[in-house]
Design a protein around this motif. Structure first.
Motif, mmCIF file in Angstrom:
data_model
loop_
_atom_site.group_PDB
_atom_site.id
_atom_site.type_symbol
_atom_site.label_atom_id
_atom_site.label_comp_id
_atom_site.label_asym_id
_atom_site.label_seq_id
_atom_site.Cartn_x
_atom_site.Cartn_y
_atom_site.Cartn_z
ATOM 1 N N SER A 234 0.677 -1.038 -0.137
ATOM 2 C CA SER A 234 0.209 0.168 0.183
ATOM 3 C C SER A 234 0.674 1.444 0.052
ATOM 4 C CB SER A 234 -0.773 0.037 1.238
ATOM 5 O OG SER A 234 -1.527 1.247 1.364
ATOM 6 N N THR A 235 0.510 2.282 -0.813
ATOM 7 C CA THR A 235 1.383 3.550 -0.836
ATOM 8 C C THR A 235 0.881 4.351 0.097
ATOM 9 O OG1 THR A 235 -0.323 4.401 -2.506
ATOM 10 C CG2 THR A 235 1.700 3.182 -3.413
ATOM 11 N N GLU A 236 -0.391 4.406 0.859
ATOM 12 C CA GLU A 236 -0.954 5.304 1.592
ATOM 13 C C GLU A 236 -0.050 5.435 3.051
ATOM 14 O OE1 GLU A 236 -5.471 6.620 3.295
ATOM 15 O OE2 GLU A 236 -5.270 4.342 2.674
ATOM 16 N N PRO A 237 0.299 4.441 3.525
ATOM 17 C CA PRO A 237 1.133 4.635 4.694
ATOM 18 C C PRO A 237 2.461 5.410 4.362
ATOM 19 C CG PRO A 237 0.343 2.134 4.671
ATOM 20 C CD PRO A 237 0.070 2.953 3.430
ATOM 21 N N GLU A 238 3.071 5.069 3.465
ATOM 22 C CA GLU A 238 4.389 5.548 2.890
ATOM 23 C C GLU A 238 4.114 7.308 2.594
ATOM 24 O OE1 GLU A 238 8.023 6.682 2.512
ATOM 25 O OE2 GLU A 238 7.424 4.500 2.694
ATOM 26 N N ASN A 239 2.718 7.475 2.098
ATOM 27 C CA ASN A 239 2.594 8.959 1.682
ATOM 28 C C ASN A 239 2.451 9.591 3.106
ATOM 29 O OD1 ASN A 239 2.595 8.605 -1.002
ATOM 30 N ND2 ASN A 239 0.329 8.380 -1.146
ATOM 31 N N ILE A 240 1.774 8.960 4.129
ATOM 32 C CA ILE A 240 1.494 9.503 5.301
ATOM 33 C C ILE A 240 2.681 9.865 6.012
ATOM 34 C CG2 ILE A 240 0.604 9.152 7.761
ATOM 35 C CD1 ILE A 240 -1.615 7.701 6.149
ATOM 36 N N ILE A 241 3.781 8.861 6.015
ATOM 37 C CA ILE A 241 5.010 8.950 6.727
ATOM 38 C C ILE A 241 5.745 10.179 6.194
ATOM 39 C CG2 ILE A 241 7.301 7.833 6.981
ATOM 40 C CD1 ILE A 241 5.819 5.148 7.282
ATOM 41 N N LYS A 242 5.744 10.219 4.782
ATOM 42 C CA LYS A 242 6.340 11.305 3.936
ATOM 43 C C LYS A 242 5.971 12.668 4.518
ATOM 44 C CE LYS A 242 7.693 10.346 -0.222
ATOM 45 N NZ LYS A 242 7.659 10.230 -1.576
ATOM 46 N N PHE A 243 4.675 12.856 4.435
ATOM 47 C CA PHE A 243 3.912 14.080 4.841
ATOM 48 C C PHE A 243 4.426 14.252 6.275
ATOM 49 C CE2 PHE A 243 0.860 16.604 6.929
ATOM 50 C CZ PHE A 243 0.331 17.487 5.950
ATOM 51 N N LEU A 244 4.325 13.519 7.243
ATOM 52 C CA LEU A 244 4.497 13.929 8.657
ATOM 53 C C LEU A 244 6.078 14.268 8.799
ATOM 54 C CD1 LEU A 244 2.281 11.306 10.541
ATOM 55 C CD2 LEU A 244 2.005 13.769 10.327
ATOM 56 N N LYS A 245 7.055 13.543 8.137
ATOM 57 C CA LYS A 245 8.454 13.871 8.348
ATOM 58 C C LYS A 245 8.610 15.204 7.637
ATOM 59 C CE LYS A 245 10.313 9.188 9.171
ATOM 60 N NZ LYS A 245 11.268 8.111 8.654
ATOM 61 N N ASN A 246 8.039 15.609 6.726
ATOM 62 C CA ASN A 246 8.104 16.883 6.024
ATOM 63 C C ASN A 246 7.316 18.094 6.487
ATOM 64 O OD1 ASN A 246 10.658 16.123 4.077
ATOM 65 N ND2 ASN A 246 8.923 14.569 3.894
ATOM 66 N N LYS A 247 6.485 17.785 7.401
ATOM 67 C CA LYS A 247 5.486 18.766 7.743
ATOM 68 C C LYS A 247 6.158 20.008 8.482
ATOM 69 C CE LYS A 247 1.457 19.211 10.577
ATOM 70 N NZ LYS A 247 0.534 18.224 11.493
ATOM 71 N N THR A 248 5.648 21.212 7.962
ATOM 72 C CA THR A 248 6.193 22.314 8.573
ATOM 73 C C THR A 248 5.095 22.983 9.402
ATOM 74 O OG1 THR A 248 5.359 23.667 6.821
ATOM 75 C CG2 THR A 248 7.778 22.801 6.709
ATOM 76 N N GLU A 249 5.370 24.124 10.322
ATOM 77 C CA GLU A 249 4.163 24.581 11.057
ATOM 78 C C GLU A 249 3.052 25.437 10.242
ATOM 79 O OE1 GLU A 249 6.408 29.054 11.257
ATOM 80 O OE2 GLU A 249 6.373 28.170 13.028
#
Length: 641
Positions: free
Chosen positions: A429-444
């Protein structure tokens, strides 16, 4: 109360005898709701703008941010769009801004003002003045002087709108601010940062400094209106309105302004002497509720249980008129003792086949259909877990309805943990990877993606099901409403819509309940409880004509921040020590909200600790008033719709 706008200022008079306000040093007006009050304040501002426009003059407005003025701005926008109110002659000066703070940050006051007002009216961009949160340290001193001088050069503020912080700050003039202070930078009080923490998703993200107009700047305004909403502001408003002038409560300086009005809702006014203890300032019409309130107050003041109060106690504390009505302290004490005792029941759904004359709930039907509305996915356990358990044990048909997903209260770290587990279990599944990528690059400035919000909502949903299963509620009777107003990804919510109300109505029509339990705790720091309660009230108004609603009673509980006072309680449900432990374990299933909950407020205790202490305190209050000694009590107030 009659309320009007005279000479572009709020005025009021009370029919009949003038209410004694001798303890009060600032003119104030009390409304049942902040909504009606906000409309009136907006009308005053609109009249001032129109009057200045007719004279071909600029109208200088000092504006505030925060939750208090939001409805005022909404009404001004409505008047612009529907009534042609023009802001072309308005020059605005905002009170403050965080430092450092980029104007494009969704937490900036620049963003706030444009979101709530400026983007929706015809004010000229060059007439908007908001402190610059990115001004350099080298330029800061001169910048503040220039901001101050611009106000003075244009003739001073015609109108200043204020809120009040729990430290008594106005603008960001924290305790210690001087009467003559001007625009300057300031270090924020810890309590102020705590109150701002929900908007920043945690106190660690709240700036420590700000730029603010000074006390002297505010005091130079020709007209000042301060808005005070909610129970959390009640104590500081009492200090401000009735206390001495002190730099430790900067808002008390307003006592020396000759054209200031505090506009309060009923909760915010609740600590004022004329509201809390009216018998101390004026003659009273002694209703049964006021009698109970007065006797509880006297019992707590004298540290005596009801049945030990004497005629002298009443006479010495300004309550002789109460004895005149009821004869003797003996008769009154017994009457009030029985009234409070009759609120206590171990049968929250009613005791079958029993005389219910003096019980808070009906004996019939023996088995009731019940809906427990929970604003967030843990409020049911925190606020009434013991009562929920009792209702299930006693065989009632209990439904639990979670009104919002609660996703913003799940930390990014918690979501990342679950995303990584999901990825390891389902590598295709690509969805968990998308979430991980978003959270690790999330800004304020990032709002959670829909995928992240979905995951956070699922975390809370699974925790809720674990807790309700533990208390014996079948999964088919657990409802996740996901009201649309909440799903913005930020602390700021949308207004309630027909969709929200229809969802509420649909569940009520499906269950046809004999009892509804709902959160009446309006001290919730991010406002979701109020909107969820409003959604229920609007739904009840829409469907109350249906015949099954004639048999429906509504009970309001309070949450982790506040509790009903004994005189307000209509049903008190005692808990045994074993049930206290069972409730604690049910709360523990909400693991994402343990050990560093995001919306902690100014209480460092975890929710389960503070609610246990609160339930014990309610039981102690009952015992101190002369009633039985219980381990803990959950309290409810009946709402008549």
């Amino acid at each position: 109360m009659e309320v009007s706008i005279a000479n572009n200022s709020i005025s009021y008079k009370k029919p009949g005898k003038f209410e004694d306000t001798r303890f009060e040093k600032i003119h104030n007006v009390i409304f049942e709701s902040s909504h009606k009050a906000s409309i009136l304040v907006a009308q005053e501002i609109a009249n001032l703008i129109r009057e200045k426009s007719a004279l071909n003059k600029l109208c200088l407005l000092g504006l505030a941010t925060g939750s208090s003025p939001v409805k005022v701005y909404e009404e001004l926008v409505r008047m612009h769009k529907e009534e042609g109110l023009s802001f072309a002659n308005v020059v605005s000066f905002n009170l403050d801004e965080y430092l450092p703070m980029d104007r494009n940050n969704i937490q900036s006051y620049f963003y706030f003002m444009h979101e709530h007002l400026f983007n929706h009216v015809d004010i000229l961009p060059e007439n908007i003045n908001i402190p610059d949160g990115k001004v350099s340290a080298e330029d800061l001193y001169q910048y503040c002087i220039d901001y101050e001088m611009k106000i003075k050069t244009l003739g001073g503020l015609d109108f200043q709108l204020l809120g009040i912080g729990r430290t008594g700050h106005i603008g960001f003039n924290e305790p210690g601010s001087h009467f003559n202070s001007g625009t300057r930078s300031i270090t924020l009080d810890h309590i102020t940062r705590i109150d701002a923490a929900p908007a920043f998703l945690g106190i660690d993200n709240v700036p420590r400094k700000a730029i603010t107009m000074g006390i002297g700047t505010v005091m130079s305004a020709k007209r000042i209106v301060l808005l005070g909403w909610g129970i959390s502001k009640a104590k500081i408003l009492k200090k401000t309105i009735e206390g001495k002038i002190t730099s430790q409560v900067p808002a008390t300086y307003l006592q020396e302004h000759n054209n200031t009005t505090f506009v309060l809702d009923s909760d915010a006014s609740s600590e004022l002497t004329r509201v809390k203890t009216p018998w101390l300032v004026t003659s009273c019409v002694w209703t049964e509720t006021l009698k109970l309130k007065a006797v509880v107050w006297l019992s707590e003041l004298t540290d005596k249980p009801f049945l030990k109060l004497t005629d002298k106690d009443y006479n010495d504390n300004g309550m002789s008129s109460l004895l005149t009505e009821d004869g003797t302290a003996y008769n009154l004490n017994i009457k009030m003792f029985n009234k409070l005792q009759h609120t206590i029941t171990g049968w929250p759904g009613g005791k079958p086949y029993a005389d219910d004359t003096n019980r808070p709930e009906r004996a019939t039907p023996e088995k009731k259909r019940v809906i427990i509305f929970s604003p967030h996915p843990d409020d049911d356990m925190i606020s009434m877990g013991g009562t929920l358990d009792r209702l299930v044990e006693q065989g009632h048909d209990v439904h639990v309805a979670y009104q919002t997903s609660g996703n913003i209260a799940v930390s990014d770290e918690e979501a990342l943990k679950f995303a990584e587990i999901s990825k390891s279990l389902n590598s295709n599944s690509t969805e968990p990877e998308n979430i991980i990528k978003f959270l690790k690059n999330k800004t304020e400035n990032n709002i959670d993606s829909i995928e992240v919000r979905k995951l956070k909502g699922l975390i809370r949903r699974s925790e809720s099901l674990a807790a309700t299963r533990y208390l014996g509620v079948d999964d088919s009777k657990v409802h996740f409403l996901d009201l649309p107003f909440y799903e913005t990804g930020t602390v700021k919510k949308n207004n309630l819509s027909d969709d929200d109300i229809d969802i509420m109505c649909s569940l009520i029509e499906h269950v046809k309940p004999h009892q509804i339990y709902a959160a009446g705790d309006l001290a919730d720091p991010h406002g979701t409880h109020k909107m969820c309660l409003d959604s229920l009230f609007l739904a009840l108004k829409k469907i109350k004509h249906n015949s099954y609603m004639n048999d429906c009673w509504v009970w309001l509980y309070r949450g982790a921040w506040h509790e009903w006072d004994p005189y307000q309680i209509d049903m008190a449900v005692p808990m045994s020590p074993d049930q206290v432990l069972k409730k604690r374990h049910a709360i523990f299933y909400h693991q994402s909200q343990k050990d560093g909950v995001m919306f902690q407020g100014d209480d460092s205790r975890e929710f389960w600790v503070r609610v246990e202490d609160r339930n014990r305190l309610t039981a102690k209050k009952y015992n101190d008033l002369g009633l039985a000694d219980y381990a803990a009590i959950e309290a409810f107030k009946r709402y008549h719709f």
